[in-house]
Motif scaffolding. Structure first.
Motif, PDB file in Angstrom:
ATOM      1  N   ALA A 168       0.825  -1.212   0.000  1.00  0.00           N
ATOM      2  CA  ALA A 168       0.000   0.000   0.000  1.00  0.00           C
ATOM      3  C   ALA A 168       0.856   1.257   0.000  1.00  0.00           C
ATOM      4  CB  ALA A 168      -0.935  -0.011   1.208  1.00  0.00           C
ATOM      5  N   LEU A 169       1.981   1.236   0.707  1.00  0.00           N
ATOM      6  CA  LEU A 169       2.845   2.416   0.767  1.00  0.00           C
ATOM      7  C   LEU A 169       3.365   2.821  -0.606  1.00  0.00           C
ATOM      8  CD1 LEU A 169       4.871   1.618   4.017  1.00  0.00           C
ATOM      9  CD2 LEU A 169       3.094   3.360   3.738  1.00  0.00           C
ATOM     10  N   GLN A 170       3.462   1.873  -1.513  1.00  0.00           N
ATOM     11  CA  GLN A 170       3.932   2.176  -2.868  1.00  0.00           C
ATOM     12  C   GLN A 170       3.007   3.169  -3.575  1.00  0.00           C
ATOM     13  OE1 GLN A 170       6.932   1.120  -3.993  1.00  0.00           O
ATOM     14  NE2 GLN A 170       7.148   0.157  -1.991  1.00  0.00           N
ATOM     15  N   LEU A 171       1.754   3.251  -3.129  1.00  0.00           N
ATOM     16  CA  LEU A 171       0.805   4.194  -3.733  1.00  0.00           C
ATOM     17  C   LEU A 171       1.289   5.636  -3.605  1.00  0.00           C
ATOM     18  CD1 LEU A 171      -2.543   2.640  -2.461  1.00  0.00           C
ATOM     19  CD2 LEU A 171      -1.625   2.551  -4.795  1.00  0.00           C
ATOM     20  N   MET A 172       2.056   5.923  -2.564  1.00  0.00           N
ATOM     21  CA  MET A 172       2.543   7.298  -2.370  1.00  0.00           C
ATOM     22  C   MET A 172       3.551   7.701  -3.432  1.00  0.00           C
ATOM     23  SD  MET A 172       2.827   7.797   1.713  1.00  0.00           S
ATOM     24  CE  MET A 172       3.945   6.454   1.935  1.00  0.00           C
ATOM     25  N   ASP A 187       3.232   6.823  -6.634  1.00  0.00           N
ATOM     26  CA  ASP A 187       2.540   6.845  -7.922  1.00  0.00           C
ATOM     27  C   ASP A 187       2.158   8.285  -8.292  1.00  0.00           C
ATOM     28  OD1 ASP A 187       0.776   6.642 -10.087  1.00  0.00           O
ATOM     29  OD2 ASP A 187      -0.218   4.855  -9.288  1.00  0.00           O
ATOM     30  N   PRO A 188       2.749   8.844  -9.339  1.00  0.00           N
ATOM     31  CA  PRO A 188       2.469  10.238  -9.701  1.00  0.00           C
ATOM     32  C   PRO A 188       1.040  10.473 -10.198  1.00  0.00           C
ATOM     33  CG  PRO A 188       3.913   9.228 -11.333  1.00  0.00           C
ATOM     34  CD  PRO A 188       3.724   8.229 -10.220  1.00  0.00           C
ATOM     35  N   SER A 189       0.323   9.407 -10.542  1.00  0.00           N
ATOM     36  CA  SER A 189      -1.056   9.587 -11.004  1.00  0.00           C
ATOM     37  C   SER A 189      -2.045   9.757  -9.851  1.00  0.00           C
ATOM     38  CB  SER A 189      -1.481   8.404 -11.882  1.00  0.00           C
ATOM     39  OG  SER A 189      -1.587   7.223 -11.107  1.00  0.00           O
ATOM     40  N   LEU A 190      -1.588   9.535  -8.614  1.00  0.00           N
ATOM     41  CA  LEU A 190      -2.449   9.684  -7.438  1.00  0.00           C
ATOM     42  C   LEU A 190      -2.107  10.976  -6.704  1.00  0.00           C
ATOM     43  CD1 LEU A 190      -2.318   6.017  -6.098  1.00  0.00           C
ATOM     44  CD2 LEU A 190      -4.146   7.091  -7.420  1.00  0.00           C
ATOM     45  N   ASP A 191      -3.126  11.592  -6.137  1.00  0.00           N
ATOM     46  CA  ASP A 191      -2.943  12.845  -5.397  1.00  0.00           C
ATOM     47  C   ASP A 191      -2.230  12.544  -4.075  1.00  0.00           C
ATOM     48  OD1 ASP A 191      -3.129  15.218  -3.949  1.00  0.00           O
ATOM     49  OD2 ASP A 191      -5.178  15.624  -4.598  1.00  0.00           O
ATOM     50  N   PHE A 192      -1.047  13.085  -3.931  1.00  0.00           N
ATOM     51  CA  PHE A 192      -0.251  12.797  -2.743  1.00  0.00           C
ATOM     52  C   PHE A 192      -0.905  13.312  -1.470  1.00  0.00           C
ATOM     53  CE2 PHE A 192       3.270  13.284   0.252  1.00  0.00           C
ATOM     54  CZ  PHE A 192       3.761  11.998   0.219  1.00  0.00           C
ATOM     55  N   ALA A 194      -1.739   9.929   3.748  1.00  0.00           N
ATOM     56  CA  ALA A 194      -2.417   9.427   4.951  1.00  0.00           C
ATOM     57  C   ALA A 194      -1.914   8.047   5.341  1.00  0.00           C
ATOM     58  CB  ALA A 194      -3.923   9.392   4.713  1.00  0.00           C
ATOM     59  N   LEU A 195      -1.319   7.335   4.395  1.00  0.00           N
ATOM     60  CA  LEU A 195      -0.791   5.998   4.680  1.00  0.00           C
ATOM     61  C   LEU A 195       0.334   6.025   5.710  1.00  0.00           C
ATOM     62  CD1 LEU A 195      -0.733   4.664   1.014  1.00  0.00           C
ATOM     63  CD2 LEU A 195      -2.252   3.893   2.855  1.00  0.00           C
ATOM     64  N   MET A 196       0.978   7.170   5.881  1.00  0.00           N
ATOM     65  CA  MET A 196       2.100   7.256   6.824  1.00  0.00           C
ATOM     66  C   MET A 196       1.680   7.665   8.228  1.00  0.00           C
ATOM     67  SD  MET A 196       5.191   9.004   4.664  1.00  0.00           S
ATOM     68  CE  MET A 196       4.278  10.394   4.022  1.00  0.00           C
TER      69      MET A 196
END
Length: 138
Positions: free
Chosen positions: A20-24, A26-31, A36-38
């Motif tokens: 899930a942390l890898q989502l942070m 991903d440039p296509s997702l709003d950081f 919030a994952l952290m």
């Protein structure tokens, strides 16, 4: 989406959280959403995993974080590290958060408060360990 990221962040299985942390990254997702994952690791193991992930990807994560706020997301990560409440790690964590977040806008105040809270947690745990009735002895 907020609830989805909160659910992903509270996963107890470190291997699932690591994915899930890898989502942070991903440039296509709003950081502003994925960061919030952290903020809410659910166990000591997942807290350590998030700390390691942040350190491993610090430059990329800091570059993606919003820079238009004072003592917000950037400095709020201080609590990720100081929440460890471990006397064996106290010196290294205090040094790390001071050097990483202390010079950011509003950082020195937040870092000082977080280190003080960590010291209070460490002292409280030490005091509670001395209370025999908490260990089931009379």
């Amino acid at each position: 989406r907020r609830e989805m990221y909160d659910a992903l962040a509270s996963v107890r299985d470190p291997s699932r959280l690591e994915k899930a942390l890898q989502l942070m990254l991903d440039p296509s997702l709003d950081f502003r959403e994925t960061m919030a994952l952290m903020y809410s690791p659910s166990t000591p193991a997942t807290r350590a995993l998030v700390q390691t992930f942040f350190k491993d990807h610090q430059a990329a994560l800091l570059a993606r974080m919003p820079q238009d706020e004072v003592s917000g997301g950037l400095v709020g990560l201080t609590w990720l590290f100081t929440g460890t409440c471990d006397p064996a790690q106290r010196a290294s964590l205090a040094s790390y958060v001071t050097s990483t977040f202390g010079s950011m806008p509003g950082g020195s105040r937040v870092v000082a408060q977080a280190i003080e809270a960590m010291d209070q947690c460490i002292a409280t745990r030490a005091s509670l360990a001395l209370a025999p009735w908490l260990r089931g002895r009379s």
